[in-house]
Design a protein around this motif. Structure first.
Motif, PDB file in Angstrom:
ATOM      1  N   PRO A  92     -20.263   7.442 -13.172  1.00 57.16           N
ATOM      2  CA  PRO A  92     -19.390   8.397 -12.512  1.00 57.16           C
ATOM      3  C   PRO A  92     -18.062   7.744 -12.119  1.00 57.16           C
ATOM      4  CG  PRO A  92     -21.307   7.906 -11.122  1.00 57.16           C
ATOM      5  CD  PRO A  92     -21.491   7.192 -12.421  1.00 57.16           C
ATOM      6  N   HIS A  93     -17.015   8.494 -12.322  1.00 56.82           N
ATOM      7  CA  HIS A  93     -15.665   8.017 -12.011  1.00 56.82           C
ATOM      8  C   HIS A  93     -15.376   8.200 -10.532  1.00 56.82           C
ATOM      9  CE1 HIS A  93     -11.274   8.217 -11.684  1.00 56.82           C
ATOM     10  NE2 HIS A  93     -11.292   7.329 -12.655  1.00 56.82           N
ATOM     11  N   SER A  94     -14.955   7.149  -9.903  1.00 54.57           N
ATOM     12  CA  SER A  94     -14.632   7.186  -8.479  1.00 54.57           C
ATOM     13  C   SER A  94     -13.113   7.170  -8.322  1.00 54.57           C
ATOM     14  CB  SER A  94     -15.254   5.984  -7.785  1.00 54.57           C
ATOM     15  OG  SER A  94     -14.769   5.876  -6.484  1.00 54.57           O
ATOM     16  N   ALA A  95     -12.538   8.322  -8.020  1.00 55.60           N
ATOM     17  CA  ALA A  95     -11.086   8.416  -7.859  1.00 55.60           C
ATOM     18  C   ALA A  95     -10.707   8.020  -6.441  1.00 55.60           C
ATOM     19  CB  ALA A  95     -10.618   9.833  -8.158  1.00 55.60           C
ATOM     20  N   MET A  96      -9.835   7.017  -6.343  1.00 56.44           N
ATOM     21  CA  MET A  96      -9.358   6.580  -5.033  1.00 56.44           C
ATOM     22  C   MET A  96      -8.047   7.297  -4.734  1.00 56.44           C
ATOM     23  SD  MET A  96      -8.437   2.775  -3.614  1.00 56.44           S
ATOM     24  CE  MET A  96     -10.105   2.181  -3.583  1.00 56.44           C
ATOM     25  N   LYS A  97      -7.912   7.747  -3.529  1.00 55.75           N
ATOM     26  CA  LYS A  97      -6.671   8.406  -3.140  1.00 55.75           C
ATOM     27  C   LYS A  97      -5.539   7.391  -3.125  1.00 55.75           C
ATOM     28  CE  LYS A  97      -8.509  12.237  -0.601  1.00 55.75           C
ATOM     29  NZ  LYS A  97      -8.262  13.114   0.526  1.00 55.75           N
ATOM     30  N   PHE A  98      -4.336   7.852  -3.460  1.00 56.38           N
ATOM     31  CA  PHE A  98      -3.186   6.960  -3.576  1.00 56.38           C
ATOM     32  C   PHE A  98      -2.885   6.235  -2.268  1.00 56.38           C
ATOM     33  CE2 PHE A  98       1.368   6.086  -3.239  1.00 56.38           C
ATOM     34  CZ  PHE A  98       1.495   5.198  -4.293  1.00 56.38           C
ATOM     35  N   GLY A  99      -2.875   6.949  -1.162  1.00 57.70           N
ATOM     36  CA  GLY A  99      -2.572   6.343   0.130  1.00 57.70           C
ATOM     37  C   GLY A  99      -3.531   5.210   0.472  1.00 57.70           C
ATOM     38  N   ARG A 100      -4.796   5.430   0.199  1.00 60.79           N
ATOM     39  CA  ARG A 100      -5.797   4.392   0.481  1.00 60.79           C
ATOM     40  C   ARG A 100      -5.614   3.207  -0.468  1.00 60.79           C
ATOM     41  NH1 ARG A 100     -12.369   4.732   0.566  1.00 60.79           N
ATOM     42  NH2 ARG A 100     -12.639   2.573   1.207  1.00 60.79           N
ATOM     43  N   SER A 101      -5.343   3.506  -1.734  1.00 59.10           N
ATOM     44  CA  SER A 101      -5.107   2.450  -2.716  1.00 59.10           C
ATOM     45  C   SER A 101      -3.893   1.609  -2.320  1.00 59.10           C
ATOM     46  CB  SER A 101      -4.894   3.059  -4.102  1.00 59.10           C
ATOM     47  OG  SER A 101      -4.570   2.076  -5.036  1.00 59.10           O
ATOM     48  N   LEU A 102      -2.836   2.269  -1.878  1.00 57.55           N
ATOM     49  CA  LEU A 102      -1.630   1.571  -1.444  1.00 57.55           C
ATOM     50  C   LEU A 102      -1.942   0.644  -0.267  1.00 57.55           C
ATOM     51  CD1 LEU A 102       1.456   1.310  -1.822  1.00 57.55           C
ATOM     52  CD2 LEU A 102       1.711   3.181  -0.203  1.00 57.55           C
ATOM     53  N   ARG A 103      -2.667   1.182   0.698  1.00 62.73           N
ATOM     54  CA  ARG A 103      -3.032   0.399   1.885  1.00 62.73           C
ATOM     55  C   ARG A 103      -3.952  -0.768   1.523  1.00 62.73           C
ATOM     56  NH1 ARG A 103      -6.283   3.839   4.793  1.00 62.73           N
ATOM     57  NH2 ARG A 103      -8.057   2.755   3.929  1.00 62.73           N
ATOM     58  N   ASP A 104      -4.953  -0.513   0.689  1.00 63.86           N
ATOM     59  CA  ASP A 104      -5.930  -1.541   0.334  1.00 63.86           C
ATOM     60  C   ASP A 104      -5.332  -2.655  -0.520  1.00 63.86           C
ATOM     61  OD1 ASP A 104      -7.776  -0.081   1.742  1.00 63.86           O
ATOM     62  OD2 ASP A 104      -8.847   0.664  -0.023  1.00 63.86           O
ATOM     63  N   ASN A 105      -4.302  -2.348  -1.283  1.00 62.89           N
ATOM     64  CA  ASN A 105      -3.707  -3.336  -2.187  1.00 62.89           C
ATOM     65  C   ASN A 105      -2.403  -3.930  -1.660  1.00 62.89           C
ATOM     66  OD1 ASN A 105      -5.620  -3.241  -4.466  1.00 62.89           O
ATOM     67  ND2 ASN A 105      -4.988  -1.107  -4.534  1.00 62.89           N
ATOM     68  N   ALA A 106      -2.069  -3.608  -0.434  1.00 61.84           N
ATOM     69  CA  ALA A 106      -0.819  -4.096   0.147  1.00 61.84           C
ATOM     70  C   ALA A 106      -0.883  -5.602   0.375  1.00 61.84           C
ATOM     71  CB  ALA A 106      -0.544  -3.391   1.475  1.00 61.84           C
ATOM     72  N   VAL A 107       0.233  -6.262   0.125  1.00 60.37           N
ATOM     73  CA  VAL A 107       0.360  -7.680   0.457  1.00 60.37           C
ATOM     74  C   VAL A 107       0.611  -7.729   1.962  1.00 60.37           C
ATOM     75  CG1 VAL A 107       1.724  -9.778   0.088  1.00 60.37           C
ATOM     76  CG2 VAL A 107       1.312  -8.200  -1.824  1.00 60.37           C
ATOM     77  N   GLU A 108      -0.296  -8.369   2.682  1.00 63.20           N
ATOM     78  CA  GLU A 108      -0.273  -8.303   4.148  1.00 63.20           C
ATOM     79  C   GLU A 108       1.073  -8.675   4.751  1.00 63.20           C
ATOM     80  OE1 GLU A 108      -2.657 -10.138   7.954  1.00 63.20           O
ATOM     81  OE2 GLU A 108      -3.687  -9.993   6.028  1.00 63.20           O
ATOM     82  N   GLU A 109       1.675  -9.782   4.305  1.00 61.35           N
ATOM     83  CA  GLU A 109       2.935 -10.213   4.912  1.00 61.35           C
ATOM     84  C   GLU A 109       4.108  -9.306   4.544  1.00 61.35           C
ATOM     85  OE1 GLU A 109       2.216 -13.111   1.430  1.00 61.35           O
ATOM     86  OE2 GLU A 109       1.022 -12.260   3.020  1.00 61.35           O
ATOM     87  N   TRP A 110       3.920  -8.431   3.578  1.00 63.40           N
ATOM     88  CA  TRP A 110       4.971  -7.488   3.190  1.00 63.40           C
ATOM     89  C   TRP A 110       4.681  -6.075   3.689  1.00 63.40           C
ATOM     90  CZ3 TRP A 110       5.212  -8.783  -2.753  1.00 63.40           C
ATOM     91  CH2 TRP A 110       5.659 -10.094  -2.920  1.00 63.40           C
ATOM     92  N   SER A 111       3.562  -5.855   4.334  1.00 61.51           N
ATOM     93  CA  SER A 111       3.103  -4.507   4.666  1.00 61.51           C
ATOM     94  C   SER A 111       4.105  -3.703   5.493  1.00 61.51           C
ATOM     95  CB  SER A 111       1.747  -4.558   5.371  1.00 61.51           C
ATOM     96  OG  SER A 111       1.859  -5.260   6.587  1.00 61.51           O
ATOM     97  N   THR A 112       4.902  -4.354   6.313  1.00 59.85           N
ATOM     98  CA  THR A 112       5.876  -3.606   7.117  1.00 59.85           C
ATOM     99  C   THR A 112       7.045  -3.098   6.271  1.00 59.85           C
ATOM    100  OG1 THR A 112       7.015  -5.654   7.711  1.00 59.85           O
ATOM    101  CG2 THR A 112       5.354  -4.843   9.253  1.00 59.85           C
ATOM    102  N   TYR A 113       7.144  -3.574   5.035  1.00 56.90           N
ATOM    103  CA  TYR A 113       8.233  -3.151   4.159  1.00 56.90           C
ATOM    104  C   TYR A 113       7.823  -2.064   3.172  1.00 56.90           C
ATOM    105  CZ  TYR A 113      10.191  -7.407   6.058  1.00 56.90           C
ATOM    106  OH  TYR A 113      10.640  -8.369   6.913  1.00 56.90           O
ATOM    107  N   TYR A 114       6.566  -1.666   3.192  1.00 61.05           N
ATOM    108  CA  TYR A 114       6.101  -0.607   2.294  1.00 61.05           C
ATOM    109  C   TYR A 114       6.608   0.748   2.766  1.00 61.05           C
ATOM    110  CZ  TYR A 114       2.832  -3.631  -0.213  1.00 61.05           C
ATOM    111  OH  TYR A 114       2.285  -4.604  -0.992  1.00 61.05           O
ATOM    112  N   ILE A 115       6.727   1.677   1.835  1.00 64.83           N
ATOM    113  CA  ILE A 115       7.102   3.052   2.175  1.00 64.83           C
ATOM    114  C   ILE A 115       6.016   3.646   3.065  1.00 64.83           C
ATOM    115  CG2 ILE A 115       7.184   5.377   1.161  1.00 64.83           C
ATOM    116  CD1 ILE A 115       8.961   4.318  -0.993  1.00 64.83           C
ATOM    117  N   ASN A 116       6.426   4.411   4.077  1.00 64.26           N
ATOM    118  CA  ASN A 116       5.473   5.069   4.966  1.00 64.26           C
ATOM    119  C   ASN A 116       4.952   6.324   4.267  1.00 64.26           C
ATOM    120  OD1 ASN A 116       4.041   6.339   6.980  1.00 64.26           O
ATOM    121  ND2 ASN A 116       5.555   5.901   8.562  1.00 64.26           N
TER     122      ASN A 116
END
Length: 126
Positions: A1-25
């Protein structure tokens, strides 16, 4: 079964921690898009438009739907411009730092190359 991850969660989960404050809200932009959709569907409510935009335009829930929809769109694009500007500032700052580092490395490599050539010359003379 295909597990579709929501974009917002994917963005948050794959964020580079030290750059996280520079990501689009993404969460705030998504909320504003929902407000635009609601406004275009004729729904009204104070929660659809950020207070600052509402105050700026002197809106109340009594205004016609078209004005509310336009205001929600303006609020979205205003936030989008700010978010893109913040990301661009980070990108160009990081790019300049990388370019400066590359120049330092090239200069150091050049100096080492010259020293190596000089040492080789000395060894050949002996």
């Amino acid at each position: 079964p295909h597990s579709a991850m929501k974009f917002g969660r994917s963005l948050r989960d794959n964020a580079v921690e030290e750059w996280s404050t520079y990501y689009i809200n993404y969460k705030a932009l998504k909320k504003l898009i929902r407000g635009v959709c609601k406004a275009h569907n004729g729904e009204t409510g104070e929660d659809m438009i950020p207070l600052t935009a509402r105050e700026l335009l002197g809106l109340s829930t009594k205004h016609e739907e078209k004005t509310v929809a336009l205001t929600a769109e303006l609020a979205f694009f205003d936030l989008l411009r700010c978010e893109i500007g913040r990301v661009e500032d980070f990108y160009f700052s990081y790019k300049r730092a990388l370019e400066s580092g590359a120049v330092l490395l090239l200069n150091a490599a050049s100096r080492l190359g010259k020293k190596g050539a000089e040492k080789k010359e000395e060894e050949e003379k002996e």
